[in-house]
Design a protein around this motif. Structure first.
Motif, PDB file in Angstrom:
ATOM      1  N   PHE A  92      44.320  30.384  39.954  1.00 55.71           N
ATOM      2  CA  PHE A  92      45.361  30.736  39.349  1.00 55.71           C
ATOM      3  C   PHE A  92      44.995  32.153  38.253  1.00 55.71           C
ATOM      4  CE2 PHE A  92      48.741  31.190  36.259  1.00 55.71           C
ATOM      5  CZ  PHE A  92      49.936  31.479  36.953  1.00 55.71           C
ATOM      6  N   TYR A  93      43.827  31.728  37.396  1.00 59.85           N
ATOM      7  CA  TYR A  93      43.503  32.661  36.538  1.00 59.85           C
ATOM      8  C   TYR A  93      41.940  33.247  37.185  1.00 59.85           C
ATOM      9  CZ  TYR A  93      41.289  28.224  34.496  1.00 59.85           C
ATOM     10  OH  TYR A  93      40.779  27.100  34.410  1.00 59.85           O
ATOM     11  N   ARG A  94      42.020  33.473  38.336  1.00 57.65           N
ATOM     12  CA  ARG A  94      41.072  34.382  39.220  1.00 57.65           C
ATOM     13  C   ARG A  94      40.655  35.356  38.506  1.00 57.65           C
ATOM     14  NH1 ARG A  94      45.493  34.365  41.557  1.00 57.65           N
ATOM     15  NH2 ARG A  94      46.450  36.012  42.445  1.00 57.65           N
ATOM     16  N   LYS A  95      39.481  35.937  38.588  1.00 54.87           N
ATOM     17  CA  LYS A  95      39.192  37.528  38.326  1.00 54.87           C
ATOM     18  C   LYS A  95      39.259  38.270  39.393  1.00 54.87           C
ATOM     19  CE  LYS A  95      35.936  36.421  34.263  1.00 54.87           C
ATOM     20  NZ  LYS A  95      34.635  36.676  33.751  1.00 54.87           N
ATOM     21  N   LEU A  96      39.584  39.577  39.333  1.00 57.63           N
ATOM     22  CA  LEU A  96      39.372  40.445  40.389  1.00 57.63           C
ATOM     23  C   LEU A  96      38.284  41.353  40.337  1.00 57.63           C
ATOM     24  CD1 LEU A  96      43.167  41.672  40.508  1.00 57.63           C
ATOM     25  CD2 LEU A  96      42.068  39.621  41.657  1.00 57.63           C
ATOM     26  N   LYS A  97      37.997  41.852  41.400  1.00 54.72           N
ATOM     27  CA  LYS A  97      36.956  43.028  41.425  1.00 54.72           C
ATOM     28  C   LYS A  97      37.230  44.257  40.630  1.00 54.72           C
ATOM     29  CE  LYS A  97      35.442  41.850  46.182  1.00 54.72           C
ATOM     30  NZ  LYS A  97      35.543  41.996  47.690  1.00 54.72           N
ATOM     31  N   PRO A  98      36.314  44.878  39.803  1.00 52.76           N
ATOM     32  CA  PRO A  98      36.738  46.154  39.112  1.00 52.76           C
ATOM     33  C   PRO A  98      37.646  46.881  39.820  1.00 52.76           C
ATOM     34  CG  PRO A  98      34.672  44.997  38.365  1.00 52.76           C
ATOM     35  CD  PRO A  98      35.041  44.515  39.792  1.00 52.76           C
ATOM     36  N   GLU A  99      37.157  47.413  40.758  1.00 56.67           N
ATOM     37  CA  GLU A  99      37.711  48.506  41.595  1.00 56.67           C
ATOM     38  C   GLU A  99      39.231  48.263  42.186  1.00 56.67           C
ATOM     39  OE1 GLU A  99      34.901  46.413  44.486  1.00 56.67           O
ATOM     40  OE2 GLU A  99      34.989  46.700  42.444  1.00 56.67           O
ATOM     41  N   PHE A 253      46.209  33.429  31.001  1.00 60.23           N
ATOM     42  CA  PHE A 253      46.991  32.024  31.017  1.00 60.23           C
ATOM     43  C   PHE A 253      46.784  31.219  32.129  1.00 60.23           C
ATOM     44  CE2 PHE A 253      50.191  35.531  29.697  1.00 60.23           C
ATOM     45  CZ  PHE A 253      50.341  35.176  28.538  1.00 60.23           C
ATOM     46  N   ALA A 254      46.779  29.915  31.925  1.00 62.80           N
ATOM     47  CA  ALA A 254      46.722  28.943  33.092  1.00 62.80           C
ATOM     48  C   ALA A 254      48.110  29.026  33.608  1.00 62.80           C
ATOM     49  CB  ALA A 254      46.306  27.521  32.514  1.00 62.80           C
ATOM     50  N   PHE A 255      48.277  27.847  34.466  1.00 64.36           N
ATOM     51  CA  PHE A 255      49.472  28.072  35.543  1.00 64.36           C
ATOM     52  C   PHE A 255      50.644  28.230  34.882  1.00 64.36           C
ATOM     53  CE2 PHE A 255      51.226  27.545  39.513  1.00 64.36           C
ATOM     54  CZ  PHE A 255      52.611  26.967  39.326  1.00 64.36           C
ATOM     55  N   GLY A 256      51.415  29.082  35.600  1.00 69.41           N
ATOM     56  CA  GLY A 256      52.681  29.222  35.407  1.00 69.41           C
ATOM     57  C   GLY A 256      53.110  31.029  35.185  1.00 69.41           C
TER      58      GLY A 256
END
Length: 297
Positions: A92-99, A253-256
């Motif tokens: 849920f609070y995953r990171k994304l690739k900068p691009e 944030f955590a879930f929600g």
């Protein structure tokens, strides 16, 4: 029962929002029995902690792939492969690739802080309603500081509402130094428009973290991360005394679903045209983190 509508910056169309958990939210906030349950349990931290515990269990991992498929999330944007997440909260609070989320370029540009539906208020002092006409923004209570509230009383506010399907890390809209950061404890009401149409006061009743950013071109910018039902945790990864660049992560944030609010002093900021136009109509604008919020006046 009215639909929740927003303007999509990328399609140029007004859309009806598919509200996560809509039937539960409408029962809770729009019926007498639901409001009893809200008072007894749903707004209280124990409920959100229990739900968060469920989302941290290894067995919650089985919810990830169906969630990705149902809501059409783009796995190619995730920093880590989907199979590496140990539980649903981890995903849920995953990171994304900068691009995946480029930041608005130029020293005069101000960036949106989150993937969200953004409601812009061009003049807090003369706003005739918050989500519905007649509801006023109680800035002193929201900030917990009357002197600070006076600084932003006739300024600009952007309320960025994150849904459960959104990327749940939030980023700095500006470059500056974190001068003060503090927790303001409170309840955990929903911040869905279904709830906020009933009472905008949930924004200043809920648990929140206030961060003051000192900048060269915009003076003081206030950034508030707000908890909500099933979001007992507001994790600030940027700390008091730290300098950040525009687009740097501030926390998650955590879930929600929840929201963040960015406040700017009067005369410092020109809102992007769509935020200003649709904000005047009490309509949120969907846009992603890093995209333009406005420009320095």
């Amino acid at each position: 029962m009215s639909d929740i509508r927003f303007y999509n910056r990328y399609t140029g169309q007004t859309q009806v929002e598919e509200v996560y958990g809509e039937s539960f939210l409408r029962w809770t906030y729009e019926t007498a029995m639901g409001r009893v349950g809200l008072w007894l349990l749903a707004k209280r931290a124990v409920f959100s902690h229990w739900y968060g515990w469920r989302m941290n269990k290894p067995s919650s991992k089985r919810k990830i792939l169906p969630f990705v498929a149902t809501y059409g999330l783009k796995e190619e944007e995730f920093l880590d492969p989907v199979e590496t997440y140990s539980n649903f909260n981890d995903f849920f609070y995953r990171k994304l690739k900068p691009e995946a989320r480029p930041v608005a370029e130029g020293a005069s540009s101000v960036a949106l802080p989150a993937d969200a539906r953004h409601l812009a208020i061009a003049d807090l002092e003369n706003c005739d309603g918050l989500y519905v006409k007649g509801q006023r923004f109680d800035l002193p209570t929201f900030l917990g500081d009357a002197a600070l509230a006076e600084r932003f009383a006739d300024g600009v506010a952007v309320i960025s509402r994150l849904c459960p399907v959104d990327y749940h890390r939030y980023h700095s809209p500006v470059s500056g130094k974190l001068m003060r950061q503090r927790l303001i404890n409170g309840d955990l009401y929903s911040v869905s428009p279904i709830a906020l149409r009933r009472s905008a006061s949930y924004l200043w009743q809920n648990k929140r973290v206030l961060t003051e950013l000192e900048t060269e071109s915009l003076g003081t910018v206030a950034f508030v991360a707000i908890g909500a039902t099933c979001v007992g945790s507001i994790i600030m990864t940027a700390k008091e005394g730290q300098s950040v660049s525009k687009g740097d992560e501030l926390g998650y944030f955590a879930f929600g679903g929840s929201c963040v609010v960015s406040l700017f002093e009067k005369g410092r900021l020109q809102l992007s045209e769509d935020l200003k136009r649709y904000g005047a109509k009490q309509l949120e604008v969907y846009a992603r983190v890093g995209d333009e919020l406005g420009r320095v006046s």
